[in-house]
Design a protein around this motif. Structure first.
Motif, PDB file in Angstrom:
ATOM      1  N   SER A 206       0.756  -1.480   0.007  1.00 37.00           N
ATOM      2  CA  SER A 206       0.085   0.048   0.113  1.00 37.00           C
ATOM      3  C   SER A 206       0.980   1.216  -0.125  1.00 37.00           C
ATOM      4  O   SER A 206       0.442   2.453  -0.697  1.00 37.00           O
ATOM      5  CB  SER A 206      -0.975   0.111   1.041  1.00 37.00           C
ATOM      6  N   LYS A 207       1.890   1.350   0.824  1.00 32.84           N
ATOM      7  CA  LYS A 207       2.628   2.386   0.932  1.00 32.84           C
ATOM      8  C   LYS A 207       3.519   2.430  -0.345  1.00 32.84           C
ATOM      9  O   LYS A 207       3.685   3.785  -0.962  1.00 32.84           O
ATOM     10  CB  LYS A 207       3.790   2.265   2.189  1.00 32.84           C
ATOM     11  N   GLN A 208       4.090   1.547  -1.011  1.00 32.56           N
ATOM     12  CA  GLN A 208       4.758   1.559  -2.091  1.00 32.56           C
ATOM     13  C   GLN A 208       3.868   2.238  -3.404  1.00 32.56           C
ATOM     14  O   GLN A 208       4.323   2.880  -4.159  1.00 32.56           O
ATOM     15  CB  GLN A 208       5.785   0.484  -2.499  1.00 32.56           C
ATOM     16  N   LEU A 209       2.824   1.644  -3.383  1.00 31.83           N
ATOM     17  CA  LEU A 209       1.734   1.954  -4.624  1.00 31.83           C
ATOM     18  C   LEU A 209       0.986   3.063  -4.161  1.00 31.83           C
ATOM     19  O   LEU A 209       0.024   3.398  -5.106  1.00 31.83           O
ATOM     20  CB  LEU A 209       0.973   0.662  -4.890  1.00 31.83           C
ATOM     21  N   GLN A 210       1.066   3.521  -3.172  1.00 30.19           N
ATOM     22  CA  GLN A 210       0.199   4.977  -2.700  1.00 30.19           C
ATOM     23  C   GLN A 210      -1.307   4.635  -2.913  1.00 30.19           C
ATOM     24  O   GLN A 210      -2.048   5.262  -3.418  1.00 30.19           O
ATOM     25  CB  GLN A 210       0.761   6.262  -3.684  1.00 30.19           C
ATOM     26  N   LEU A 211      -1.439   3.544  -2.324  1.00 28.80           N
ATOM     27  CA  LEU A 211      -2.881   3.010  -2.396  1.00 28.80           C
ATOM     28  C   LEU A 211      -3.779   3.772  -1.370  1.00 28.80           C
ATOM     29  O   LEU A 211      -3.603   3.669  -0.269  1.00 28.80           O
ATOM     30  CB  LEU A 211      -3.175   1.534  -2.362  1.00 28.80           C
ATOM     31  N   PRO A 212      -5.211   4.074  -1.647  1.00 26.95           N
ATOM     32  CA  PRO A 212      -6.010   4.610  -0.658  1.00 26.95           C
ATOM     33  C   PRO A 212      -6.516   3.498  -0.108  1.00 26.95           C
ATOM     34  O   PRO A 212      -6.623   2.227  -0.655  1.00 26.95           O
ATOM     35  CB  PRO A 212      -7.034   5.359  -1.604  1.00 26.95           C
ATOM     36  N   PRO A 213      -7.191   3.506   1.255  1.00 25.91           N
ATOM     37  CA  PRO A 213      -7.695   2.457   1.986  1.00 25.91           C
ATOM     38  C   PRO A 213      -8.681   1.880   1.291  1.00 25.91           C
ATOM     39  O   PRO A 213      -9.652   2.307   0.508  1.00 25.91           O
ATOM     40  CB  PRO A 213      -8.220   3.280   3.281  1.00 25.91           C
TER      41      PRO A 213
END
Length: 251
Positions: A206-213
């Motif tokens: 999630s952090k690396q791909l900048q994913l929203p929740p």
């Protein structure tokens, strides 16, 4: 203490109404939502109820929050990833980029790949895919793939040391060659097997791909086989909101 039923229903109503506007295009990708105060006045509810409704849309991945408290309709432009054509037949690799990068450019988008290379011990899954003993050395090329400056994929390719040692597969950076590196070193992929799993991402992904929740990902595993067995396994993590996966086949 549980939330009173009327408040839950009001929050759901707000979420349903905004979702309908997003789906219908009344709220377009990138649009700023009305403020919480404006929505509270419109629906005759409290700010807490409004925020609960918008939180439902955040979990669904339709809305993202920004600094300053603004909320926007998510504005990702999905790519079409045709997995039937990807790396198949006459590959589009060149010194300017590999098959994936070429496909993104052909779609009028701007690709970039940030590549690191290291030696690792094969875990149980990688060992099974490559048909090597667990714990044996493999070479891994780890890519963060971006499109128009935004992270779109995490891809880790693992190669048996017997194939990769002393070849460009061990070179750092985004290395590409006409026909693909494996073909250029005498180990072309002759056929592949794909496995796709849909799941929620790990915190690191999630952090690396900048994913929203609330954003699910597709885990695409491609095992490439040469004449004597597997020559590579590539595990790609692809956010569900940024991809349309396509297969084409004769029936």
């Amino acid at each position: 203490m549980t939330t009173p039923a009327p408040r839950r229903m009001a929050a759901k109503t707000i979420a349903d109404d905004l979702r309908t506007q997003i789906k219908a295009g009344a709220l377009s990708p990138g649009d700023v939502l009305p403020t919480s105060r404006e929505l509270a006045e419109s629906y005759g509810v409290t700010l807490k109820t409004v925020n609960a409704g918008i939180d439902l849309l955040k979990v669904e991945g339709l809305v993202i929050g920004e600094q300053g408290g603004r909320r926007r309709v998510r504005a990702n432009r999905p790519i079409v990833w045709n997995l039937t054509r990807f790396e198949r037949g006459s590959r589009r690799d060149s010194a300017a980029g590999d098959d994936w990068s070429t496909g993104i450019r052909d779609a009028g988008r701007e690709p970039e790949q940030h590549v690191t290379v290291h030696t690792a011990q094969a875990g149980p899954e990688v060992a099974a895919w490559l048909q090597v003993p667990a714990g044996s050395d493999v070479v891994q090329r780890v890519r963060l793939r971006t499109v128009d400056g935004q992270p779109y994929q995490l891809a880790t390719s693992s190669f048996p040391m017997s194939i990769a040692k002393g070849t460009p597969l061990m070179d750092q950076g985004d290395v590409s060659m006409p026909g693909g590196i494996l073909a250029s070193i005498g180990h072309p992929q002759l056929h592949v097997r794909d496995e796709i799993t849909i799941r929620m991402p790990s915190p690191e992904e999630s952090k690396q791909l900048q994913l929203p929740p609330g954003t699910p990902v597709a885990e695409h595993v491609r095992i490439g086989y040469g004449e004597a067995g597997p020559v590579r396994v590539m595990v790609t993590i692809a956010p569900g909101d940024r991809h349309r996966l396509v297969y084409e086949m004769d029936v």
